[in-house]
Design an enzyme around this catalytic site. Structure first.
Site, PDB file in Angstrom:
ATOM      1  N   LYS A 204      -0.090   3.024  -7.051  1.00 35.19           N
ATOM      2  CA  LYS A 204      -1.250   3.275  -7.909  1.00 35.19           C
ATOM      3  C   LYS A 204      -0.910   4.346  -8.940  1.00 35.19           C
ATOM      4  O   LYS A 204      -1.149   4.188 -10.127  1.00 35.19           O
ATOM      5  CB  LYS A 204      -2.427   3.699  -7.024  1.00 35.19           C
ATOM      6  N   GLU A 210       8.400   8.726  -2.381  1.00 37.38           N
ATOM      7  CA  GLU A 210       9.057   7.709  -1.549  1.00 37.38           C
ATOM      8  C   GLU A 210       9.277   6.426  -2.347  1.00 37.38           C
ATOM      9  O   GLU A 210      10.366   5.829  -2.342  1.00 37.38           O
ATOM     10  CB  GLU A 210       8.199   7.372  -0.319  1.00 37.38           C
ATOM     11  N   GLY A 265      -6.490   3.572  -2.608  1.00 38.51           N
ATOM     12  CA  GLY A 265      -5.247   2.986  -2.084  1.00 38.51           C
ATOM     13  C   GLY A 265      -5.464   2.154  -0.840  1.00 38.51           C
ATOM     14  O   GLY A 265      -5.032   1.005  -0.748  1.00 38.51           O
ATOM     15  N   ARG A 266      -6.173   2.722   0.151  1.00 33.29           N
ATOM     16  CA  ARG A 266      -6.345   2.009   1.427  1.00 33.29           C
ATOM     17  C   ARG A 266      -7.360   0.879   1.336  1.00 33.29           C
ATOM     18  O   ARG A 266      -7.614   0.188   2.330  1.00 33.29           O
ATOM     19  CB  ARG A 266      -6.697   3.002   2.543  1.00 33.29           C
ATOM     20  N   GLU A 351      -7.855   8.326   7.386  1.00 33.38           N
ATOM     21  CA  GLU A 351      -7.733   8.896   6.043  1.00 33.38           C
ATOM     22  C   GLU A 351      -9.106   8.983   5.371  1.00 33.38           C
ATOM     23  O   GLU A 351      -9.343   9.865   4.546  1.00 33.38           O
ATOM     24  CB  GLU A 351      -6.769   8.045   5.197  1.00 33.38           C
ATOM     25  N   HIS A 382       0.818  -3.232  30.056  1.00 35.95           N
ATOM     26  CA  HIS A 382       1.968  -2.862  30.885  1.00 35.95           C
ATOM     27  C   HIS A 382       2.475  -1.471  30.504  1.00 35.95           C
ATOM     28  O   HIS A 382       3.620  -1.121  30.794  1.00 35.95           O
ATOM     29  CB  HIS A 382       3.081  -3.907  30.735  1.00 35.95           C
ATOM     30  N   LYS A 510       2.202  15.285  -0.318  1.00 32.01           N
ATOM     31  CA  LYS A 510       3.005  14.897  -1.479  1.00 32.01           C
ATOM     32  C   LYS A 510       3.571  16.136  -2.180  1.00 32.01           C
ATOM     33  O   LYS A 510       4.669  16.119  -2.700  1.00 32.01           O
ATOM     34  CB  LYS A 510       2.176  14.060  -2.454  1.00 32.01           C
TER      35      LYS A 510
HETATM   36  C1  G6Q Z   1      -4.549   5.687   0.301  1.00 27.93           C
HETATM   37  C2  G6Q Z   1      -3.846   6.921   0.017  1.00 27.93           C
HETATM   38  C3  G6Q Z   1      -2.354   6.830   0.156  1.00 27.93           C
HETATM   39  C4  G6Q Z   1      -1.664   6.147  -1.012  1.00 27.93           C
HETATM   40  C5  G6Q Z   1      -0.162   6.371  -0.918  1.00 27.93           C
HETATM   41  C6  G6Q Z   1       0.594   5.696  -2.021  1.00 27.93           C
HETATM   42  O1  G6Q Z   1      -5.733   5.553   0.231  1.00 27.93           O
HETATM   43  O2  G6Q Z   1      -4.221   7.464  -1.180  1.00 27.93           O
HETATM   44  O3  G6Q Z   1      -1.975   6.195   1.349  1.00 27.93           O
HETATM   45  O4  G6Q Z   1      -1.962   4.787  -1.025  1.00 27.93           O
HETATM   46  O5  G6Q Z   1       0.093   7.737  -0.916  1.00 27.93           O
HETATM   47  O6  G6Q Z   1       0.145   6.110  -3.251  1.00 27.93           O
HETATM   48  P1  G6Q Z   1       0.565   5.356  -4.567  1.00 27.93           P
HETATM   49  O7  G6Q Z   1       0.035   3.955  -4.477  1.00 27.93           O
HETATM   50  O8  G6Q Z   1      -0.018   6.128  -5.689  1.00 27.93           O
HETATM   51  O9  G6Q Z   1       2.071   5.337  -4.592  1.00 27.93           O
END
Ligand code: G6Q
Length: 544
Positions: A204, A210, A265-266, A351, A382, A510
């Site tokens: 996003k 990463e 994001g989520r 989150e 198990h 981050k």
């Molecule tokens: C989700 C969070 C988080 C995010 C990641 C990746 O709701 O904000 O999990 O999706 O940190 O972020 P980017 O999509 O910006 O790389």
């Protein structure tokens, strides 16, 4: 004391709790043979059974009174009408617009035409790749898609792609790389050919360390294994809200699939972030996924609170967390295809509602999101079910299963479901002293051994579970199930007066790693942190 815990609806529930806590769940079932009819709901083919919780009609009425006191209906309307309910980021929270069939306004502008436009862009691209019309630099069709993203740009797409594997294309494999640990990228690329591999860089913000690190390494691999700079445009696409960062990375705007800041994001698998899902299952199935979510949205919006699945699922959670002290919640899908569902819900719930202050900045004096975790059944049986049956922690659990299997071989599915029903029944009933004694006598165990064994074989029971059954795990039902949980999380956030759409704890992570990295890059001994952090960093530097 917070406003919530002093409120009449909260206090009424507090007063009611000891009354319900006196009854063992098995007594509630013995007293009322109609509990299932009273405490279960059906929406389309999704059955939600919450009868195995310590509730009676008064409990439900009091929970509904709490929901009304917290203006739940008004909050639902506000979310659906594009109000900026994510107030700390000054944004609307409009994942529902990504699957809506009616106009949805943000700042007076209907966003649906734009949503449709991106969906068309996705459709053209997905169809061209899946049909083999769009080819790689050597003229061969794409066989592998690598999605590089993390958190919300990974967990939803992975979970859905795994869940809908039976709908996947035999010609295209979709891989996911999220971890900055180079092992994941290396292990993924090891099996692939650059000329038939398409990379989706999903971020996003397009600034996540990463993802950008993995994307750079993927580009390096591509260029050193046969691809050239000119071929990058054919093999790398981006999904992002940040066009300038995408262009700076070297991906042309026409190879970018946009989305909007009002998609968290989520909550983003329904947007262009769902591109790897669409690549795996095709556009028709992706549309069914959206349709399933849309149906749950409509139900959430219009069904009366007491008949509303997300509302009841959310309120049952509130009852357990805030009045029975549950701090741990297990997600136990009896379906191997849902093996990433617990991880996905872990992010969605923890989150969104893992917060310590209200929307108004007040520190809570009540618990919020429990720790969410889980594994598919029967594997968990198990392993950690021992703690569920006889441990000292209060754990609640959601059991989920389809009535029909994609692989109806032999007796497998009936055995799978027999385990589901047996576990939820045993967790509820337990096994009391006289039952254990009779069992030991019938096994002919001598009295002295019986006495020693007896306490170990007692199961207190009274463990609360929710059961969710559905006909088959198809795209539409999965869409509805995900939306059910998205809205459940929203319901709980309204009760707790939380903004569920920001994530400052994730943002903190981050920033922190960046600061430490510059110390790791220095050759000198590190001494600017606490002694533990200094010690760890220096040990790493000496041994790297
Ligand atoms: C989700 C969070 C988080 C995010 C990641 C990746 O709701 O904000 O999990 O999706 O940190 O972020 P980017 O999509 O910006 O790389």
């Amino acid at each position: 004391m917070s406003t919530l815990t002093q409120s009449p609806a909260w206090r009424a529930l507090q007063a009611h709790q000891p009354i319900m806590a006196q009854h063992h769940l098995r007594d509630l079932f013995n007293q009322d043979p109609h509990r299932f009819d009273k405490f279960s709901l059906l929406f389309n083919d999704i059955l939600l059974d919450y009868a195995k919780h310590p509730v009676n009609q008064q409990t439900i009425d009091l929970l509904l009174a709490l929901a009304r006191q917290q203006h739940l209906e008004n909050w639902i309307t506000r979310m659906f009408s594009g109000d900026k309910i994510n107030q700390t980021e000054h944004r609307a929270a409009l994942h529902i617009a990504l699957r809506a069939a009616h106009p949805v306004f943000v700042d007076g502008v209907d966003v649906i035409p734009e949503v449709k436009q991106v969906l068309q862009q996705i459709t053209r691209f997905v169809n061209a790749v899946r049909s083999g019309e769009k080819k790689g630099y050597s003229g061969k069709a794409f066989t592998d898609i690598v999605n590089i993203g993390i958190g919300g740009s990974d967990l939803g797409p992975v979970m859905v792609t795994e869940a809908l594997k039976p709908y996947g294309s035999p010609h295209i494999s979709v891989h996911f790389v999220s971890n900055i640990d180079g092992s994941q990228l290396s292990e993924t690329l090891r099996q692939l050919n650059p000329d038939t591999t398409l990379f989706i860089i999903a971020s996003k913000t397009f600034t996540t360390q990463e993802t950008i690190t993995n994307a750079n390494s993927a580009r390096h691999w591509f260029l050193t294994h046969g691809g050239s700079d000119n071929d990058i445009a054919m093999h790398f696409v981006a999904v992002s809200t940040n066009q300038s960062a995408v262009e700076q990375f070297g991906i042309h705007a026409e190879n970018m699939f946009p989305f909007w800041d009002w998609v968290g994001g989520r909550y983003s698998l329904w947007s262009a972030i769902g591109l790897p899902i669409a690549m795996a299952i095709g556009m028709e199935n992706f549309s069914s996924l959206l349709a399933g979510a849309r149906e749950m949205d409509q139900h959430f919006m219009i069904a009366p609170l007491e008949k509303n699945l997300p509302v009841m699922l959310g309120l049952i959670g509130i009852w357990q967390i805030n009045f029975f002290g549950v701090t741990s919640h297990a997600i136990l899908p009896y379906d191997q295809y849902l093996h990433r569902f617990p991880a996905y819900l872990q992010q969605l719930e923890m989150e969104s509602n893992g917060k310590r202050i209200t929307r108004d900045g007040e520190v809570f004096d009540y618990n919020t999101s429990p720790v969410v975790w889980g594994e598919p059944g029967t594997n968990g049986q198990h392993a950690f079910y021992q703690l569920l049956h006889q441990g000292t922690q209060s754990v609640s659990a959601d059991f989920l299963a389809p009535c029909q299997s994609h692989h109806p071989i032999g007796n497998h599915h009936r055995l799978l479901l027999a385990n589901f029903f047996a576990q939820t029944e045993a967790l509820m009933r337990g096994k009391n002293e006289s039952e254990v004694r009779n069992e030991l006598i019938s096994q002919g165990i001598p009295e002295a051994s019986r006495k020693a064994l007896l306490p170990h074989k007692i199961f207190p029971g009274n463990h609360p579970t929710t059961s969710i059954l559905f006909k088959k795990l198809d795209p539409k039902t999965l869409g509805s199930l995900i939306a059910l949980y998205e809205h459940k999380v929203f319901v709980q956030s309204v009760i707790w007066n939380i903004n569920p759409f920001d994530q400052w704890g994730v943002e903190l992570g981050k920033q922190l790693a960046g600061k430490i990295l510059s110390d790791l890059n220095q050759t000198e001994t590190v001494n600017s942190h606490d002694s533990s952090t200094n010690g760890l960093m220096n040990y790493f530097k000496a041994n790297q």
